[in-house]
Design a protein around this motif. Structure first.
Motif, PDB file in Angstrom:
ATOM      1  N   ASP B 204       0.800  -1.456   0.033  1.00  0.00           N
ATOM      2  CA  ASP B 204      -0.132  -0.181  -0.003  1.00  0.00           C
ATOM      3  C   ASP B 204       0.890   1.365   0.002  1.00  0.00           C
ATOM      4  N   ARG B 205       1.994   1.170   0.629  1.00  0.00           N
ATOM      5  CA  ARG B 205       3.065   2.273   0.830  1.00  0.00           C
ATOM      6  C   ARG B 205       4.369   1.529   1.010  1.00  0.00           C
ATOM      7  N   VAL B 206       5.185   2.615   0.314  1.00  0.00           N
ATOM      8  CA  VAL B 206       6.627   2.076   0.384  1.00  0.00           C
ATOM      9  C   VAL B 206       7.504   3.235   1.088  1.00  0.00           C
ATOM     10  N   ALA B 207       8.253   2.592   2.061  1.00  0.00           N
ATOM     11  CA  ALA B 207       9.281   3.373   2.919  1.00  0.00           C
ATOM     12  C   ALA B 207      10.551   3.134   2.282  1.00  0.00           C
ATOM     13  N   VAL B 208      11.175   4.343   1.862  1.00  0.00           N
ATOM     14  CA  VAL B 208      12.644   4.096   1.037  1.00  0.00           C
ATOM     15  C   VAL B 208      13.587   4.569   2.206  1.00  0.00           C
ATOM     16  N   MET B 209      14.600   3.747   2.585  1.00  0.00           N
ATOM     17  CA  MET B 209      15.413   4.020   3.409  1.00  0.00           C
ATOM     18  C   MET B 209      16.775   4.401   2.821  1.00  0.00           C
ATOM     19  N   SER B 210      17.575   5.334   3.562  1.00  0.00           N
ATOM     20  CA  SER B 210      19.147   6.030   3.063  1.00  0.00           C
ATOM     21  C   SER B 210      20.033   4.759   3.288  1.00  0.00           C
ATOM     22  N   THR B 211      21.283   5.211   2.830  1.00  0.00           N
ATOM     23  CA  THR B 211      22.221   4.442   3.113  1.00  0.00           C
ATOM     24  C   THR B 211      22.912   4.396   4.487  1.00  0.00           C
ATOM     25  N   ARG B 212      23.750   3.531   5.281  1.00  0.00           N
ATOM     26  CA  ARG B 212      23.875   3.637   6.587  1.00  0.00           C
ATOM     27  C   ARG B 212      24.503   5.261   6.954  1.00  0.00           C
ATOM     28  N   PRO B 213      24.134   5.732   7.960  1.00  0.00           N
ATOM     29  CA  PRO B 213      23.160   5.446   8.979  1.00  0.00           C
ATOM     30  C   PRO B 213      21.737   5.306   8.322  1.00  0.00           C
ATOM     31  N   GLY B 214      20.781   4.496   8.468  1.00  0.00           N
ATOM     32  CA  GLY B 214      19.487   4.205   7.627  1.00  0.00           C
ATOM     33  C   GLY B 214      18.524   5.252   8.093  1.00  0.00           C
ATOM     34  N   ARG B 215      17.877   6.079   7.460  1.00  0.00           N
ATOM     35  CA  ARG B 215      16.910   6.990   7.516  1.00  0.00           C
ATOM     36  C   ARG B 215      15.747   6.716   6.720  1.00  0.00           C
ATOM     37  N   ILE B 216      14.496   7.025   7.016  1.00  0.00           N
ATOM     38  CA  ILE B 216      13.496   6.819   6.093  1.00  0.00           C
ATOM     39  C   ILE B 216      13.628   8.227   5.269  1.00  0.00           C
ATOM     40  N   VAL B 217      14.050   8.036   3.962  1.00  0.00           N
ATOM     41  CA  VAL B 217      14.062   9.426   3.189  1.00  0.00           C
ATOM     42  C   VAL B 217      12.739   9.675   2.466  1.00  0.00           C
ATOM     43  N   GLU B 218      11.856   8.665   2.201  1.00  0.00           N
ATOM     44  CA  GLU B 218      10.666   8.980   1.285  1.00  0.00           C
ATOM     45  C   GLU B 218       9.635   7.922   1.892  1.00  0.00           C
ATOM     46  N   CYS B 219       8.365   8.338   1.934  1.00  0.00           N
ATOM     47  CA  CYS B 219       7.240   7.327   2.001  1.00  0.00           C
ATOM     48  C   CYS B 219       6.548   7.664   0.792  1.00  0.00           C
ATOM     49  N   MET B 220       6.165   6.530   0.168  1.00  0.00           N
ATOM     50  CA  MET B 220       5.263   6.756  -1.292  1.00  0.00           C
ATOM     51  C   MET B 220       4.177   5.709  -1.205  1.00  0.00           C
ATOM     52  N   ASP B 221       3.011   6.434  -1.126  1.00  0.00           N
ATOM     53  CA  ASP B 221       1.652   5.754  -1.307  1.00  0.00           C
ATOM     54  C   ASP B 221       1.722   4.932  -2.683  1.00  0.00           C
ATOM     55  N   ILE B 222       1.351   3.724  -2.905  1.00  0.00           N
ATOM     56  CA  ILE B 222       1.110   2.982  -4.208  1.00  0.00           C
ATOM     57  C   ILE B 222      -0.327   2.840  -4.438  1.00  0.00           C
ATOM     58  N   ASP B 223      -0.789   3.962  -5.163  1.00  0.00           N
ATOM     59  CA  ASP B 223      -2.266   3.897  -5.359  1.00  0.00           C
ATOM     60  C   ASP B 223      -2.905   3.198  -6.758  1.00  0.00           C
ATOM     61  N   ILE B 224      -2.244   2.078  -6.778  1.00  0.00           N
ATOM     62  CA  ILE B 224      -2.628   1.089  -7.740  1.00  0.00           C
ATOM     63  C   ILE B 224      -3.949   0.151  -7.435  1.00  0.00           C
ATOM     64  N   ALA B 225      -4.867   0.174  -8.133  1.00  0.00           N
ATOM     65  CA  ALA B 225      -5.877  -0.891  -7.776  1.00  0.00           C
ATOM     66  C   ALA B 225      -5.432  -2.184  -7.596  1.00  0.00           C
ATOM     67  N   ARG B 226      -5.973  -2.987  -6.808  1.00  0.00           N
ATOM     68  CA  ARG B 226      -5.602  -4.550  -6.798  1.00  0.00           C
ATOM     69  C   ARG B 226      -6.862  -5.133  -7.379  1.00  0.00           C
ATOM     70  N   PRO B 227      -6.970  -6.263  -7.964  1.00  0.00           N
ATOM     71  CA  PRO B 227      -5.481  -6.696  -8.241  1.00  0.00           C
ATOM     72  C   PRO B 227      -4.576  -6.150  -9.254  1.00  0.00           C
ATOM     73  N   ARG B 228      -3.313  -6.173  -8.986  1.00  0.00           N
ATOM     74  CA  ARG B 228      -2.252  -5.353  -9.792  1.00  0.00           C
ATOM     75  C   ARG B 228      -1.888  -6.305 -10.918  1.00  0.00           C
ATOM     76  N   LYS B 229      -1.522  -5.501 -12.113  1.00  0.00           N
ATOM     77  CA  LYS B 229      -0.715  -6.068 -13.048  1.00  0.00           C
ATOM     78  C   LYS B 229       0.860  -5.767 -12.796  1.00  0.00           C
ATOM     79  N   ARG B 230       1.662  -6.727 -12.854  1.00  0.00           N
ATOM     80  CA  ARG B 230       2.979  -6.351 -12.591  1.00  0.00           C
ATOM     81  C   ARG B 230       3.757  -5.383 -13.716  1.00  0.00           C
TER      82      ARG B 230
END
Lengths: 264, 254
Positions: B204-230
C-alpha cells in the motif's frame, strides 16, 4: 538346472565382497603355510578356525564381561559428556571455567590412567569401566559442546518470536534437538575408542576377566597364537556389530530429519 | 489518527572494534491497521535491523517502538516474523513447526493441531504436514514459516526479505499468495525487500531508506488498484520513481 545354495551366493548382491573375503583367506593360508611357516608368527586360517572350537566355552562369558565394562564406561561417559558438554556450550562462563581442565585431561591417553584405576577401584569391574569412561567421555563432550555452541542464530530468533523467552525453553526446543546429531556422531566415535580402551584395560591388568584379559594373560603368555587370533577376530567383529547397530538405530529412528550426517 | 505501530525517533548504534557504528538514525514511522508497508533500501542500510527492533530481538539505543499502544520491550508472539534465511526447525515436521508456538502458549494439543492444520491449508501445503523441512523446496519452506507466524495470530506480520532466496517464478507465485492471505486474515504486514518490483506489486505504501546510517527518506503511497498487473503503465511509473530515489542512495556508496 538346479543350483547349489552356496554357489547361488556368488550371484547375489554381495558377490564381490564374498569373493574378496575368500581370496584374502586363501592368501592368508598360503602365506602361513608356505612363506612364514611358523605357528607363533602367523597361525593359518584352519588352525584359527579350530581355535574357535577349542575356546568355545569361555567365549560367551568373556564377551559378557567385556561388554559389561564397556557399557558401564559408555553410559557414564554419555551422562557426564552430554551434561558437561551441553552446559559448556550454552553458558560461556562454565565453558571458560572448565575448558582448561578438560583440555589437559583430554590430552592424556586413557590407558595412562590404568595404574590409578587399579589403585582406586581395585580389580573390580569399575576399574576397566573407568578407563572406558575416560575414553568415551571426551568425544561425546566435545561434540555435544559443538552442537550447543553451533546453534544457528536464526533458530534462536525464530523460537524467541514464537514465545520461547526462557532459557529453559530455548534449550529444550532448540539447543537439545540441534545437538543430537553432534552427540550421536560423538557417541559413535566414543563406541570405537571405548572398545579399544576396554581391551587395553583388561590386557594391562585392570581386570582379571574379559576378552582382553584372556587374550593377554592366557593366550599370549602361553603363546597360544591361534586362539589369540580367534579372539582378535571376535573383538573386531563385536566393534563392527556395535557400530552397525548404533548407525541403524540412530539414523533410522532418531535422525530421520537429517539423513546421512552421522554415517560416513 | 490511530496507528497500529508507531516508531518515534528510533536510533540504533552497534559497538564494534572500530568504535560505535550508527545503524539507524532517527526513524519515525507510523503504520496503519491492515496496511501492507514495504521497506526498501540499499543493502546494509539497516532494513533488517529495523525489523529486528520491531520484533524485539534487539532493543533500540534510544527512541520508542509502540505496538497497539504498548511499548515493545522484547520478542513476543504478537509480532510474527518470517526470516530471510530458512528458519524452520529442521528437526520438526511441518506440523510440529507450526504447533511449537501454540504449545509454548499452553494451548491444548487438539486445538494446536486444529489451528496448525488451518494455517497449513491456508498456505497451500495440505498433505505435507508430516514432511521434514529438508524434503521441501525453498518456496514451500517459506510458506510454512508464514503459516507458523500466522498460527500465533499476531497483531502484525514482520517479513524480512522472505522470498529473497527462491527463484523468480516461485517468487511471483508466493507474492500473489501472500496478498491472498493478507486479504483474508486482514493482518498488518511490514515487508522488507530490496526489490522495487516486489514492493510496487505488494505494498500500500513504500518506505525508502537511505544508506547507513539508515533513515527513512521517503514514503510513497502506491495507489494502484488491486489486483495489480506487474506490467501496467502506472506500476512502471512508480517503479521508475522509486528506482531513481534508490539510485541516488546507491550513488552515495560509490
Amino acid at each position: 538346472m538346479k543350483r547349489n545354495n552356496w554357489l547361488s551366493l556368488l550371484e547375489g548382491k554381495y558377490r564381490v565382497e564374498i569373493i574378496s573375503l575368500c581370496v584374502i583367506i586363501v592368501i592368508w593360508g598360503l602365506l602361513a603355510d608356505f612363506v612364514v611357516k611358523e605357528l607363533y608368527k602367523l597361525p593359518g586360517p584352519i588352525s584359527v578356525f579350530y581355535a574357535f572350537y577349542k575356546v568355545r566355552e569361555v567365549i560367551p562369558l568373556d564377551i559378557a564381561v567385556s561388554l559389561l565394562h564397556f557399557s558401564m564406561g559408555l553410559a557414564a561417559g554419555a551422562v557426564v559428556g552430554i551434561t558437561i558438554g551441553g552446559l559448556m556450550g550454552w553458558f560461556r562462563v562454565i565453558d571458560r571455567a572448565i575448558d582448561p581442565l578438560i583440555e589437559i585431561v583430554r590430552a592424556i591417553p586413557p590407558i595412562a590412567w590404568i595404574p590409578f584405576a587399579i589403585m582406586w577401584l581395585k580389580l573390580t569391574h569399575y576399574s576397566a569401566g573407568f578407563i572406558v569412561f575416560l575414553g568415551a567421555v571426551f568425544p561425546i563432550l566435545v561434540n555435544t559442546y559443538a552442537g550447543f555452541r553451533g546453534v544457528d542464530k536464526v533458530y534462536i530468533d525464530a523460537a524467541k518470536v514464537l514465545g520461547c523467552d526462557k532459557g529453559k525453553d530455548l534449550i529444550k526446543y532448540v539447543a537439545i534437538p540441534h545437538s543430537i546429531p553432534y552427540t550421536a556422531a560423538g557417541t559413535r566415535i566414543a563406541i570405537g575408542i571405548g572398545w579399544m580402551c576396554v581391551v587395553a584395560a583388561e590386557m594391562l591388568g585392570a581386570s582379571n576377566a574379559g576378552l582382553g584379559y584372556r587374550l593377554w594373560s592366557r593366550f599370549y603368555l602361553l603363546h597360544m597364537m591361534d586362539r589369540l587370533v580367534a579372539y582378535m577376530i571376535i573383538i573386531g567383529l563385536i566393534a563392527l556389530i556395535m557400530d552397525r547397530i548404533f548407525r541403524y538405530f540412530v539414523e533410522g529412528k532418531i535422525l530421520k530429519w537429517k539423513k546421512g550426517t552421522v554415517a560416513v | 489518527m490511530n496507528h497500529k505501530l508507531e516508531l518515534r525517533n528510533v536510533i540504533k548504534t552497534f559497538n564494534s572494534e572500530e568504535g560505535e557504528i550508527k545503524a539507524l538514525e532517527d526513524i519515525n514511522l507510523n503504520v496503519k491497521p491492515n496496511e501492507f508497508l514495504c521497506i526498501i533500501g540499499p543493502s546494509g542500510c539497516g532494513k533488517t535491523t529495523l525489523l529486528r527492533l520491531i520484533a524485539g530481538l534487539d532493543l533500540p539505543s534510544s527512541g520508542e517502538i509502540i505496538l497497539d499502544g504498548k511499548e515493545v520491550k522484547g520478542p513476543s508472539p504478537d509480532r510474527g516474523m518470517v526470516f530471510q534465511e530458512f528458519s524452520l526447525f529442521p528437526w520438526r515436521t511441518v506440523i510440529k513447526n507450526v504447533t511449537l508456538g501454540l504449545k509454548i502458549r499452553g494451548i491444548n494439543e487438539n486445538e494446536q493441531y486444529r489451528i496448525a492444520n488451518e494455517y497449513i491449508e491456508l498456505v497451500g501445503l495440505k498433505g505435507f504436514e508430516n514432511c521434514y523441512p529438508y524434503e521441501l523446496s525453498g518456496g514451500m519452506k517459506q510458506r510454512v514459516a508464514i503459516a507458523r507466524a500466522l498460527a500465533m495470530d499476531p497483531s502484525i506480520l514482520l517479513m524480512d526479505e522472505p522470498f529473497g532466496s527462491v527463484d523468480a517464478q516461485t517468487r511471483n507465485v508466493l507474492q500473489e499468495e501472500l496478498l491472498g492471505i493478507w486479504k483474508r486474515t486482514k493482518k498488518t504486514v511490514l515487508f522488507v525487500t530490496h526489490s522495487v518490483d516486489e514492493a510496487v506489486y505488494l505494498a500500500d505504501r513504500v518506505a525508502v531508506m537511505s544508506t547507513r546510517p539508515g533513515r527513512i527518506v521517503e514514503c510513497m503511497d502506491i495507489d494502484i488498484a488491486r489486483p495489480r498487473k506487474r506490467t501496467s503503465v502506472e506500476a512502471n511509473e512508480i517503479r521508475e520513481m522509486l528506482l531513481m530515489r534508490l539510485g541516488s542512495e546507491y550513488q552515495k556508496i560509490r
